[in-house]
Design a protein around this motif. Structure first.
Motif, PDB file in Angstrom:
ATOM      1  N   LYS A  89      -5.139   2.877  -4.481  1.00 44.60           N
ATOM      2  CA  LYS A  89      -4.381   1.779  -3.740  1.00 44.60           C
ATOM      3  C   LYS A  89      -5.124   1.686  -2.576  1.00 44.60           C
ATOM      4  CE  LYS A  89       0.271   2.968  -5.326  1.00 44.60           C
ATOM      5  NZ  LYS A  89       0.348   4.725  -5.317  1.00 44.60           N
ATOM      6  N   GLY A  90      -6.177   2.503  -1.901  1.00 40.13           N
ATOM      7  CA  GLY A  90      -6.996   2.190  -0.764  1.00 40.13           C
ATOM      8  C   GLY A  90      -6.336   2.886   0.266  1.00 40.13           C
ATOM      9  N   LEU A  91      -5.160   3.659   0.023  1.00 39.09           N
ATOM     10  CA  LEU A  91      -4.334   4.591   1.045  1.00 39.09           C
ATOM     11  C   LEU A  91      -5.250   5.637   1.398  1.00 39.09           C
ATOM     12  CD1 LEU A  91      -0.773   3.602  -0.036  1.00 39.09           C
ATOM     13  CD2 LEU A  91      -2.410   2.601   1.540  1.00 39.09           C
ATOM     14  N   LEU A  92      -4.657   6.385   2.398  1.00 40.80           N
ATOM     15  CA  LEU A  92      -5.649   7.743   2.694  1.00 40.80           C
ATOM     16  C   LEU A  92      -4.940   8.737   2.062  1.00 40.80           C
ATOM     17  CD1 LEU A  92      -6.132   7.541   6.561  1.00 40.80           C
ATOM     18  CD2 LEU A  92      -7.643   7.062   4.812  1.00 40.80           C
ATOM     19  N   PRO A 107     -11.755  -6.589  -4.676  1.00 40.44           N
ATOM     20  CA  PRO A 107     -11.568  -7.458  -3.420  1.00 40.44           C
ATOM     21  C   PRO A 107      -9.946  -7.056  -2.941  1.00 40.44           C
ATOM     22  CG  PRO A 107     -12.549  -8.841  -4.798  1.00 40.44           C
ATOM     23  CD  PRO A 107     -12.644  -7.599  -5.424  1.00 40.44           C
ATOM     24  N   GLU A 108      -9.283  -6.767  -3.807  1.00 43.09           N
ATOM     25  CA  GLU A 108      -7.806  -6.873  -3.361  1.00 43.09           C
ATOM     26  C   GLU A 108      -7.512  -5.390  -2.775  1.00 43.09           C
ATOM     27  OE1 GLU A 108      -8.927  -7.591  -6.154  1.00 43.09           O
ATOM     28  OE2 GLU A 108      -8.290  -6.352  -7.871  1.00 43.09           O
ATOM     29  N   THR A 109      -8.258  -4.410  -3.066  1.00 37.47           N
ATOM     30  CA  THR A 109      -8.207  -3.219  -2.677  1.00 37.47           C
ATOM     31  C   THR A 109      -8.913  -3.027  -1.148  1.00 37.47           C
ATOM     32  OG1 THR A 109      -8.256  -2.242  -4.697  1.00 37.47           O
ATOM     33  CG2 THR A 109      -8.132  -0.630  -3.193  1.00 37.47           C
ATOM     34  N   VAL A 110      -9.997  -3.801  -1.072  1.00 45.24           N
ATOM     35  CA  VAL A 110     -10.556  -3.676   0.394  1.00 45.24           C
ATOM     36  C   VAL A 110      -9.893  -4.061   1.409  1.00 45.24           C
ATOM     37  CG1 VAL A 110     -12.782  -4.948   1.280  1.00 45.24           C
ATOM     38  CG2 VAL A 110     -12.813  -4.161  -1.035  1.00 45.24           C
ATOM     39  N   ALA A 126      -6.911  -3.730   1.879  1.00 48.90           N
ATOM     40  CA  ALA A 126      -5.658  -2.714   2.137  1.00 48.90           C
ATOM     41  C   ALA A 126      -6.560  -1.652   2.894  1.00 48.90           C
ATOM     42  CB  ALA A 126      -5.147  -2.074   1.058  1.00 48.90           C
ATOM     43  N   ARG A 127      -7.857  -1.161   2.308  1.00 54.41           N
ATOM     44  CA  ARG A 127      -8.709  -0.213   3.137  1.00 54.41           C
ATOM     45  C   ARG A 127      -8.841  -0.627   4.373  1.00 54.41           C
ATOM     46  NH1 ARG A 127     -13.235   0.089  -1.179  1.00 54.41           N
ATOM     47  NH2 ARG A 127     -14.225   1.375   0.343  1.00 54.41           N
ATOM     48  N   LEU A 128      -9.394  -1.873   4.620  1.00 52.56           N
ATOM     49  CA  LEU A 128      -9.643  -2.351   6.119  1.00 52.56           C
ATOM     50  C   LEU A 128      -8.472  -2.279   6.891  1.00 52.56           C
ATOM     51  CD1 LEU A 128     -11.686  -5.677   6.071  1.00 52.56           C
ATOM     52  CD2 LEU A 128     -12.076  -3.553   6.935  1.00 52.56           C
ATOM     53  N   LEU A 129      -7.378  -2.464   6.538  1.00 50.80           N
ATOM     54  CA  LEU A 129      -6.100  -2.348   7.491  1.00 50.80           C
ATOM     55  C   LEU A 129      -5.853  -1.010   7.699  1.00 50.80           C
ATOM     56  CD1 LEU A 129      -4.081  -4.569   8.195  1.00 50.80           C
ATOM     57  CD2 LEU A 129      -2.540  -3.908   6.335  1.00 50.80           C
ATOM     58  N   VAL A 130      -6.079   0.007   6.665  1.00 49.52           N
ATOM     59  CA  VAL A 130      -5.906   1.277   6.658  1.00 49.52           C
ATOM     60  C   VAL A 130      -6.790   1.866   7.978  1.00 49.52           C
ATOM     61  CG1 VAL A 130      -6.098   3.696   5.844  1.00 49.52           C
ATOM     62  CG2 VAL A 130      -4.807   2.050   4.579  1.00 49.52           C
ATOM     63  N   TYR A 131      -8.088   1.327   7.847  1.00 48.14           N
ATOM     64  CA  TYR A 131      -9.084   1.600   8.982  1.00 48.14           C
ATOM     65  C   TYR A 131      -8.672   1.332  10.227  1.00 48.14           C
ATOM     66  CZ  TYR A 131     -13.271   1.848  11.866  1.00 48.14           C
ATOM     67  OH  TYR A 131     -13.973   2.339  12.879  1.00 48.14           O
ATOM     68  N   TYR A 132      -8.185  -0.100  10.369  1.00 48.85           N
ATOM     69  CA  TYR A 132      -7.859  -0.431  11.681  1.00 48.85           C
ATOM     70  C   TYR A 132      -6.779   0.362  12.357  1.00 48.85           C
ATOM     71  CZ  TYR A 132     -11.625  -3.734  11.291  1.00 48.85           C
ATOM     72  OH  TYR A 132     -12.640  -4.380  11.356  1.00 48.85           O
ATOM     73  N   ARG A 133      -5.563   0.821  11.463  1.00 52.24           N
ATOM     74  CA  ARG A 133      -4.344   1.351  11.879  1.00 52.24           C
ATOM     75  C   ARG A 133      -4.465   2.878  11.842  1.00 52.24           C
ATOM     76  NH1 ARG A 133      -0.496  -0.004   7.544  1.00 52.24           N
ATOM     77  NH2 ARG A 133      -1.455   1.824   6.434  1.00 52.24           N
ATOM     78  N   GLU A 134      -5.164   3.503  11.262  1.00 55.97           N
ATOM     79  CA  GLU A 134      -5.179   5.057  11.093  1.00 55.97           C
ATOM     80  C   GLU A 134      -6.799   5.662  11.857  1.00 55.97           C
ATOM     81  OE1 GLU A 134      -2.841   6.893   9.877  1.00 55.97           O
ATOM     82  OE2 GLU A 134      -1.817   5.249   8.314  1.00 55.97           O
ATOM     83  N   THR A 135      -7.827   4.860  11.680  1.00 54.44           N
ATOM     84  CA  THR A 135      -9.152   5.449  12.050  1.00 54.44           C
ATOM     85  C   THR A 135      -9.552   4.948  13.240  1.00 54.44           C
ATOM     86  OG1 THR A 135      -9.405   5.641   9.477  1.00 54.44           O
ATOM     87  CG2 THR A 135     -11.154   5.925  10.901  1.00 54.44           C
ATOM     88  N   SER A 136      -9.443   3.461  13.378  1.00 58.98           N
ATOM     89  CA  SER A 136      -9.945   3.189  14.810  1.00 58.98           C
ATOM     90  C   SER A 136      -9.578   3.856  15.971  1.00 58.98           C
ATOM     91  CB  SER A 136      -9.678   1.500  14.690  1.00 58.98           C
ATOM     92  OG  SER A 136      -8.486   1.214  15.074  1.00 58.98           O
ATOM     93  N   PRO A 137      -8.266   4.526  15.922  1.00 58.66           N
ATOM     94  CA  PRO A 137      -7.944   5.164  17.328  1.00 58.66           C
ATOM     95  C   PRO A 137      -8.959   6.256  17.644  1.00 58.66           C
ATOM     96  CG  PRO A 137      -6.059   4.726  16.015  1.00 58.66           C
ATOM     97  CD  PRO A 137      -7.215   4.231  15.159  1.00 58.66           C
TER      98      PRO A 137
END
Ligand code: ADP
Ligand code: ADP
Ligand code: ZN
Length: 218
Positions: free
Chosen positions: A55-58, A166-169, A171-182
């Motif tokens: 699903k592209g989640l952590l 593409p559909e999972t990418v 989701a993964r980008l969103l997770v990056y900005y939300r969880e990892t970019s901090p």
């Protein structure tokens, strides 16, 4: 030497980590690779991680922290490691601080690879790797020298990651900005952060990373 490569999916972390590891005799620690190995082997961790990764989640922090902490204890890591894809959350960053403090190790540098979103999508959609040795390639930007033959090991079987669709990418980008970019702010405040443009050709990015690592050694 302990280095972290931080950046969104497709930024070039794996590509640069492999080159840097080879140049400097360090070990690349990719939690993504470790998790994919666990999935392929069908271990308990793999069974739990598989649907999450699809699903592209952590994968939950305690699982990833556990496998990383165990791996970094191995004797081959003594020369130093490049963390590729870990930490990805503030909880993981804090757990890493504890692991390093316990081992009396210091974090030498965190290198953020900055790449525009459209380019990330382009890179991920053309990504493939050797099924035998794991060497990474790209249809347009880093093709094999001989068509369908791995440059490194001459194998002829290649794999494309299911989560690179593409559909999972997205989701993964969103997770990056939300969880990892901090983590960018976290390491900036600790004084460890170095920002590198990941937009140029692979060799150019490698040279920029090399000069940071050289400076961090001092
Ligand atoms: P990429 O190279 O595209 O950034 P990775 O190979 O590092 O992707 O990770 C693939 C997947 O593995 C992630 O989408 C996530 O599901 C899982 N994963 C890898 N590293 C971590 C981590 N540190 N914490 C949680 N999940 C992780
Ligand atoms: P990450 O580990 O950050 O997800 P990768 O290292 O797997 O990223 O790179 C993603 C894709 O882009 C791969 O197919 C790789 O060959 C390609 N790539 C990596 N760095 C560059 C670059 N500087 N320019 C063009 N393509 C690149
Ligand atoms: Zn190969």
């Amino acid at each position: 030497m302990i280095l972290i490569l931080l950046g969104p999916p497709g930024a070039g972390k794996g590509t640069q980590a492999k080159e840097l590891a080879a140049r400097r005799g360090l070990v690349q620690l990719s939690t993504g690779d470790m998790l994919r190995a666990a999935v392929a082997a069908g271990t308990a961790v793999g069974l739990k991680a598989r649907p999450i990764m699809e699903k592209g989640l952590l994968v939950p922090d305690e699982i990833v922290i556990g496998i990383l902490a165990e791996r970094i204890e191995q004797p081959d890591c003594r020369n130093g490691v490049i963390l590729d894809g870990f930490p990805r959350t503030l909880a993981q960053a804090s757990a890493l601080d504890d692991v390093l403090t316990n081992k009396k190790l210091k974090l030498d540098a965190v290198i953020e690879l900055k790449v525009d979103d459209e380019v990330l999508v382009e890179r991920i959609s053309g990504r493939f790797s050797c099924a035998e040795c794991g060497a990474g390639y790209h249809d347009a930007f880093k093709p094999t020298k001989v068509k369908d033959v791995c440059d490194a090991c001459q194998a002829t079987k290649f794999i494309r990651r299911k989560d690179d669709a593409p559909e999972t990418v997205r989701a993964r980008l969103l997770v990056y900005y939300r969880e990892t970019s901090p983590l960018i702010g976290y390491y900036y405040c600790k004084g460890n952060l170095h920002v590198v443009s990941g937009m140029g050709p692979i060799g150019e990015v490698a040279a920029a990373i090399e000069s940071i690592v050289e400076g961090a050694k001092a």
